[in-house]
Design an enzyme around this catalytic site. Sequence first.
Site, mmCIF file in Angstrom:
data_model
loop_
_atom_site.group_PDB
_atom_site.id
_atom_site.type_symbol
_atom_site.label_atom_id
_atom_site.label_comp_id
_atom_site.label_asym_id
_atom_site.label_seq_id
_atom_site.Cartn_x
_atom_site.Cartn_y
_atom_site.Cartn_z
ATOM 1 N N GLU A 66 -82.465 14.687 -3.453
ATOM 2 C CA GLU A 66 -82.560 15.241 -2.100
ATOM 3 C C GLU A 66 -84.009 15.309 -1.651
ATOM 4 O O GLU A 66 -84.940 15.201 -2.460
ATOM 5 C CB GLU A 66 -81.944 16.635 -2.057
ATOM 6 C CG GLU A 66 -82.681 17.641 -2.921
ATOM 7 C CD GLU A 66 -82.296 19.076 -2.632
ATOM 8 O OE1 GLU A 66 -82.561 19.510 -1.502
ATOM 9 O OE2 GLU A 66 -81.759 19.740 -3.528
ATOM 10 N N LYS A 110 -77.478 29.194 -6.568
ATOM 11 C CA LYS A 110 -78.569 30.153 -6.464
ATOM 12 C C LYS A 110 -78.036 31.575 -6.657
ATOM 13 O O LYS A 110 -77.025 31.957 -6.069
ATOM 14 C CB LYS A 110 -79.270 30.003 -5.121
ATOM 15 C CG LYS A 110 -79.940 28.642 -4.948
ATOM 16 C CD LYS A 110 -80.580 28.501 -3.594
ATOM 17 C CE LYS A 110 -81.278 27.150 -3.450
ATOM 18 N NZ LYS A 110 -80.325 26.021 -3.409
#
EC number: 4.2.1.70
Length: 302
Positions: free
Chosen positions: A26, A160
């Site tokens: 990414e 996360k």
Amino acid sequence: MINHAIRFGSEVEAARTAGAPIVALESTIISHGLPRPANLTVAKEIEATVRAEGAVPATIGMIGGEIVVGLDEGEIHHLAGSDDVVKLSVRDLAPAAAARADGATTVAATSAIAAKAGIPVFATGGLGGVHRDASATFDESADLTALSRLPITIVCAGVKSILDVGATLERLETLGVSVVGYGTRRFPGFYLTDAGFDLDWSVADPESVAEIIRAARTHEVHGGALVVANPLPADEQLDPALHDRVLAEGLAGLARDGVTGKEVTPYLLAHFHTATEGKSLDVNVRIILRNAQLAARIAAAL
């Protein structure tokens, strides 16, 4: 009119022709995920890590409205240094292309482009997921729905820890996304080695991951993506007590400052960086480098 077709960088195009292993990467980590100048340094380290394992890095982004699979050094420099780079999820790709924008792709957009380009393995830091107040806001990352429909293997350090990890795992199950732990049956929490949740499946080596991918291709009955959850070693994680204190402070700050929607994650990550005096950034870098290494080994095994 601009050409809206995907453009392949020269190194990636050569690898496609030769049938060499490729790892998708990414670009939001370059433009939005890390502070300058660490973002550019780390971007180069990620690509070097992939090459060291015998695979070709394909960092994905948008330059002047054109999707590029395999950004060159100059294009990476541009995304790392420009203040006008748009953060692109899947829904943003067409409008940004029409506007001839420069953009960095999220997990969802990178996965979609990589799948379209025939690149089966993708390395990132951590997945997006269900936010902690999602029962009221319905706020969850587009990563989840993208992975529900894409035949791609994504190597990550879980989701996360600022998110609702349990709810995220429930959503992944509902959406038909397979999750395997790499050397563990516990789901990692990005900064933390163990987020507190069990996994049904575990693998011990890259060849075992490649075998799962082959099985999905052979029987042609599969749901969404394959998530390979690669935890940090316990001695490399962020100190759990520090993590919990900083997270509580950050969540209180969200309420105090009225931060909502897509601004929540960057707010909390910035708070972690400041409140841990850079320790969270060091952990973040270790995560992405380890995931890039494992993804390259899986691509080579495949």
